[in-house]
Motif scaffolding. Structure first.
Motif, PDB file in Angstrom:
ATOM      1  N   THR A   9      67.272   2.967  29.369  1.00 20.48           N
ATOM      2  CA  THR A   9      67.831   3.942  28.760  1.00 20.48           C
ATOM      3  C   THR A   9      67.044   5.209  28.946  1.00 20.48           C
ATOM      4  OG1 THR A   9      69.225   2.735  27.100  1.00 20.48           O
ATOM      5  CG2 THR A   9      69.017   5.136  26.648  1.00 20.48           C
ATOM      6  N   LEU A  10      65.816   5.122  28.646  1.00 25.12           N
ATOM      7  CA  LEU A  10      64.706   6.410  28.812  1.00 25.12           C
ATOM      8  C   LEU A  10      64.776   6.641  29.928  1.00 25.12           C
ATOM      9  CD1 LEU A  10      62.222   5.376  25.926  1.00 25.12           C
ATOM     10  CD2 LEU A  10      64.132   6.826  25.715  1.00 25.12           C
ATOM     11  N   GLU A  11      64.610   5.483  30.934  1.00 24.71           N
ATOM     12  CA  GLU A  11      64.467   5.912  32.248  1.00 24.71           C
ATOM     13  C   GLU A  11      65.809   6.820  32.861  1.00 24.71           C
ATOM     14  OE1 GLU A  11      62.499   5.551  34.855  1.00 24.71           O
ATOM     15  OE2 GLU A  11      61.367   3.987  34.175  1.00 24.71           O
ATOM     16  N   SER A  12      67.081   6.505  32.390  1.00 26.05           N
ATOM     17  CA  SER A  12      68.059   7.409  32.802  1.00 26.05           C
ATOM     18  C   SER A  12      68.105   8.786  32.211  1.00 26.05           C
ATOM     19  CB  SER A  12      69.362   6.679  32.183  1.00 26.05           C
ATOM     20  OG  SER A  12      69.645   6.877  30.721  1.00 26.05           O
ATOM     21  N   PHE A  13      67.216   8.873  31.205  1.00 25.96           N
ATOM     22  CA  PHE A  13      67.063  10.273  30.775  1.00 25.96           C
ATOM     23  C   PHE A  13      65.961  10.971  31.241  1.00 25.96           C
ATOM     24  CE2 PHE A  13      68.425   8.992  26.118  1.00 25.96           C
ATOM     25  CZ  PHE A  13      69.802   8.981  26.508  1.00 25.96           C
ATOM     26  N   GLY A  14      65.423  10.330  32.416  1.00 26.01           N
ATOM     27  CA  GLY A  14      64.201  10.865  33.186  1.00 26.01           C
ATOM     28  C   GLY A  14      63.029  10.822  32.455  1.00 26.01           C
ATOM     29  N   TYR A  15      62.658  10.198  31.462  1.00 23.85           N
ATOM     30  CA  TYR A  15      61.402  10.140  30.860  1.00 23.85           C
ATOM     31  C   TYR A  15      60.262   9.517  31.501  1.00 23.85           C
ATOM     32  CZ  TYR A  15      63.994  12.571  26.840  1.00 23.85           C
ATOM     33  OH  TYR A  15      64.660  13.237  26.095  1.00 23.85           O
ATOM     34  N   TYR A  16      60.384   8.553  32.207  1.00 19.80           N
ATOM     35  CA  TYR A  16      59.397   7.805  32.809  1.00 19.80           C
ATOM     36  C   TYR A  16      58.627   7.122  31.764  1.00 19.80           C
ATOM     37  CZ  TYR A  16      60.331  10.722  36.951  1.00 19.80           C
ATOM     38  OH  TYR A  16      60.936  11.191  37.926  1.00 19.80           O
ATOM     39  N   PRO A  17      59.226   6.219  31.104  1.00 19.20           N
ATOM     40  CA  PRO A  17      58.663   5.734  29.692  1.00 19.20           C
ATOM     41  C   PRO A  17      57.247   4.722  29.896  1.00 19.20           C
ATOM     42  CG  PRO A  17      60.684   4.533  30.463  1.00 19.20           C
ATOM     43  CD  PRO A  17      60.609   5.633  31.325  1.00 19.20           C
ATOM     44  N   GLY A  18      57.340   4.030  31.277  1.00 14.79           N
ATOM     45  CA  GLY A  18      56.197   3.439  31.246  1.00 14.79           C
ATOM     46  C   GLY A  18      54.939   4.137  31.032  1.00 14.79           C
ATOM     47  N   VAL A  19      54.765   5.419  31.416  1.00 17.90           N
ATOM     48  CA  VAL A  19      53.538   6.134  31.150  1.00 17.90           C
ATOM     49  C   VAL A  19      53.528   6.897  29.950  1.00 17.90           C
ATOM     50  CG1 VAL A  19      54.108   7.926  32.641  1.00 17.90           C
ATOM     51  CG2 VAL A  19      51.696   7.547  31.962  1.00 17.90           C
ATOM     52  N   ASN A  20      54.711   7.385  29.611  1.00 16.86           N
ATOM     53  CA  ASN A  20      54.976   8.399  28.433  1.00 16.86           C
ATOM     54  C   ASN A  20      54.871   7.796  26.982  1.00 16.86           C
ATOM     55  OD1 ASN A  20      54.741  11.131  29.930  1.00 16.86           O
ATOM     56  ND2 ASN A  20      56.794  10.479  30.836  1.00 16.86           N
ATOM     57  N   LYS A  60      93.125   1.583  30.021  1.00 12.33           N
ATOM     58  CA  LYS A  60      94.520   1.222  30.423  1.00 12.33           C
ATOM     59  C   LYS A  60      94.701   1.982  31.917  1.00 12.33           C
ATOM     60  CE  LYS A  60      97.105   0.624  25.995  1.00 12.33           C
ATOM     61  NZ  LYS A  60      98.031   1.410  25.132  1.00 12.33           N
ATOM     62  N   GLY A  61      95.211   1.530  33.057  1.00 14.97           N
ATOM     63  CA  GLY A  61      95.143   1.993  34.186  1.00 14.97           C
ATOM     64  C   GLY A  61      93.989   2.192  34.873  1.00 14.97           C
ATOM     65  N   LEU A  62      93.711   3.034  35.666  1.00 15.25           N
ATOM     66  CA  LEU A  62      92.648   3.304  36.512  1.00 15.25           C
ATOM     67  C   LEU A  62      91.460   3.395  35.642  1.00 15.25           C
ATOM     68  CD1 LEU A  62      93.658   5.897  39.365  1.00 15.25           C
ATOM     69  CD2 LEU A  62      93.607   3.538  39.354  1.00 15.25           C
ATOM     70  N   MET A  63      90.293   2.815  36.213  1.00 15.44           N
ATOM     71  CA  MET A  63      89.057   2.759  35.437  1.00 15.44           C
ATOM     72  C   MET A  63      87.971   3.228  36.500  1.00 15.44           C
ATOM     73  SD  MET A  63      87.241  -0.653  33.624  1.00 15.44           S
ATOM     74  CE  MET A  63      86.295  -1.192  35.046  1.00 15.44           C
ATOM     75  N   VAL A  64      86.992   4.123  35.909  1.00 12.23           N
ATOM     76  CA  VAL A  64      85.858   4.539  36.688  1.00 12.23           C
ATOM     77  C   VAL A  64      85.098   3.574  36.942  1.00 12.23           C
ATOM     78  CG1 VAL A  64      84.307   4.980  34.852  1.00 12.23           C
ATOM     79  CG2 VAL A  64      84.076   6.434  36.739  1.00 12.23           C
ATOM     80  N   SER A  65      84.279   3.503  38.187  1.00 10.84           N
ATOM     81  CA  SER A  65      83.100   2.684  38.573  1.00 10.84           C
ATOM     82  C   SER A  65      81.769   3.107  38.091  1.00 10.84           C
ATOM     83  CB  SER A  65      83.240   2.327  40.145  1.00 10.84           C
ATOM     84  OG  SER A  65      82.147   1.368  40.564  1.00 10.84           O
ATOM     85  N   PHE A  66      81.344   2.140  37.336  1.00 11.50           N
ATOM     86  CA  PHE A  66      79.902   2.433  37.086  1.00 11.50           C
ATOM     87  C   PHE A  66      79.121   1.358  36.620  1.00 11.50           C
ATOM     88  CE2 PHE A  66      82.587   2.500  33.075  1.00 11.50           C
ATOM     89  CZ  PHE A  66      81.634   2.254  32.166  1.00 11.50           C
ATOM     90  N   SER A  67      77.875   1.323  36.582  1.00  9.11           N
ATOM     91  CA  SER A  67      77.026  -0.013  36.182  1.00  9.11           C
ATOM     92  C   SER A  67      76.302  -0.013  34.922  1.00  9.11           C
ATOM     93  CB  SER A  67      76.089  -0.427  37.358  1.00  9.11           C
ATOM     94  OG  SER A  67      74.877   0.876  37.252  1.00  9.11           O
ATOM     95  N   LEU A  68      76.346  -1.134  34.133  1.00 12.70           N
ATOM     96  CA  LEU A  68      75.946  -0.988  32.747  1.00 12.70           C
ATOM     97  C   LEU A  68      74.854  -1.754  32.556  1.00 12.70           C
ATOM     98  CD1 LEU A  68      79.323  -0.882  30.587  1.00 12.70           C
ATOM     99  CD2 LEU A  68      77.693   1.034  30.900  1.00 12.70           C
ATOM    100  N   ILE A  69      73.872  -1.605  31.644  1.00 11.03           N
ATOM    101  CA  ILE A  69      72.838  -2.609  31.106  1.00 11.03           C
ATOM    102  C   ILE A  69      73.436  -3.775  30.326  1.00 11.03           C
ATOM    103  CG2 ILE A  69      70.821  -2.971  30.019  1.00 11.03           C
ATOM    104  CD1 ILE A  69      70.081  -0.229  30.255  1.00 11.03           C
TER     105      ILE A  69
END
Length: 437
Positions: free
Chosen positions: A264-275, A428-437
């Motif tokens: 989640t933090l990676e998706s926010f652009g935080y580079y959590p490993g170091v920060n 209901k109906g068309l669903m967007v394509s995306f990947s989740l954790i």
């Protein structure tokens, strides 16, 4: 402080003839300087020369490093020493002290440049010398290759009550009719000596009604002087680290350090490993039993920084984490594209029905968490009007509808969590394509 002094004396190992650097580390206001002062008063007479340089972070900016080098040498040599720039000062310190048994305390250091100018390495000093460095950043101490680091922890409740009482009543225990309210202030300070002493001194001699008023005000608006001391560590962060800290203070209150959180933090652009490591090094967060925690006063400081973004209108702040502010925005339709995160958690019962169109203006919303709020009545589904350009995290406990609206197409969503919801199917109906954790 007796037990802490004894632990420090063990690390200093005064019987040894080697040169030892000892770091004292901890969050702002926890008592690092006080501990160093007691040690200095107790053992400085055992050395050929000694020097205590206070407030190096501030003084190096105001006076320059050469001035601090001059102060250090003049105190140890007991004569006026002239230094024109800090490069010359390094040579003078090394040549003057390499055969001298010296004791030096460098208080409130915040950069490697300061350390290199005042205590470059062990071979600068004569046998038996000792250097104590107080610092909020443990990584800086490790980089300087100190022999040991003593971490100053917050006070236990019994000690905290004694310290508070000494300031508020000039005794080690509160007056009989002040016991309960004293514990309110002790619990607020969470073992931080700075806050305990400040609050106790402020309340000294005041009536019980004034104490109650001060307690209520602290819950609404944190004390400025305490916050200013704590904020020093925040101001030393890079911009990305500041944003991460504010997210943790407002949106993530105690969180497992697991893959979902890190992604989640990676998706926010935080580079959590170091920060995250940097926030831990600077005593702004701590890691324990697989979870990240933040001292209550540091969390209040972070939330206060966000509150100051716009004192009058919550809808112009970046993060909303108090139900009163969220209620105000939803009731009055004052949402703006300043809002990036919302937490609506354990909110009280309300007779208001909230206008879901208030979400339509929140074009930069990336985090939404709604938990334990079964009493809220919505005028339609908020997700129907919510922009999804930036939305990365959606956690809605007890989502009351049977499916997500077809207009809700979160292409950047990383986390979708809807425990105990009424959902029968996602779309209901068309669903967007995306990947989740």
């Amino acid at each position: 402080m007796n037990s802490r002094v004894e632990e420090m004396l063990n690390l200093l190992d005064m019987e040894s003839n080697d040169v030892r650097f000892i770091g004292i580390h901890g969050m702002g206001g926890v008592g690092k300087t006080t501990l160093a002062e007691i040690i200095y008063d107790r053992i400085s007479c055992q050395f050929e020369g000694s020097s205590f340089i206070s407030c190096i972070r501030e003084e190096s900016r105001a006076r320059g490093l050469a001035s601090l080098q001059k102060q250090l040498l003049s105190m140890i040599m007991q004569e006026e020493i002239y230094i024109w720039d800090h490069h010359q000062g390094i040579k003078v310190i090394r040549s003057s002290l390499h055969n001298k048994k010296a004791f030096i305390v460098l208080d409130d250091v915040d950069s490697e440049k300061q350390l290199m100018a005042l205590s470059g390495s062990h071979d600068w000093f004569g046998p038996g010398s000792r250097v104590i460095i107080t610092c909020r950043d443990s990584h800086l101490l490790k980089t300087h290759e100190v022999n040991d680091i003593y971490k100053v922890e917050q006070l236990e409740t019994t000690e905290a009550l004694q310290l508070f009482s000494l300031s508020a009543f000039k005794h080690t225990h509160p007056r009989e009719n002040y016991k309960d309210i004293s514990m309110d202030f002790v619990n607020y300070a969470q073992g931080l000596p700075l806050a305990l002493k400040f609050l106790g001194s402020f309340l000294f001699g005041r009536t019980i009604d004034a104490w109650k008023s001060a307690r209520d005000q602290l819950e609404a608006i944190p004390n400025k002087e305490i916050m200013n001391i704590l904020q020093i560590s925040f101001e030393g962060l890079e911009d990305l680290q500041k944003e991460l800290f504010l997210d943790m203070a407002c949106l993530f209150r105690g969180h497992w350090l697991d893959n979902k959180f890190l992604q989640t933090l990676e998706s926010f652009g935080y580079y959590p490993g170091v920060n995250i490591d940097i926030l831990i090094d600077k005593s702004l967060v701590r890691f324990s039993n697989g979870m990240l925690f933040m001292h209550d006063l540091l969390q209040k400081m972070g939330q206060e920084i966000v509150r100051r973004e716009c004192l009058v209108e919550p809808g112009r702040r970046s993060r909303l984490c108090h139900h009163k502010d969220v209620f105000h925005v939803l009731k009055n339709n004052t949402g703006t594209d300043a809002i990036e995160g919302i937490v609506l958690d354990f909110c009280p019962e309300t007779k208001d029905r909230f206008n879901t169109k208030a979400f339509s203006k929140m074009r930069k919303l990336r985090f939404l968490k709604i938990h334990h709020s079964p009493t809220i009545e919505w005028r339609g589904d908020p997700l129907e009007f919510m922009p999804t350009y930036e939305l990365r995290f959606l956690d809605w406990f007890g989502y009351p509808w049977k499916s997500l609206p077809s207009s809700f197409q979160p292409k950047t969503l990383t986390v979708l969590s809807m425990p105990c919801s009424h959902i029968k199917q996602l779309w209901k109906g068309l669903m967007v394509s995306f990947s989740l954790i």
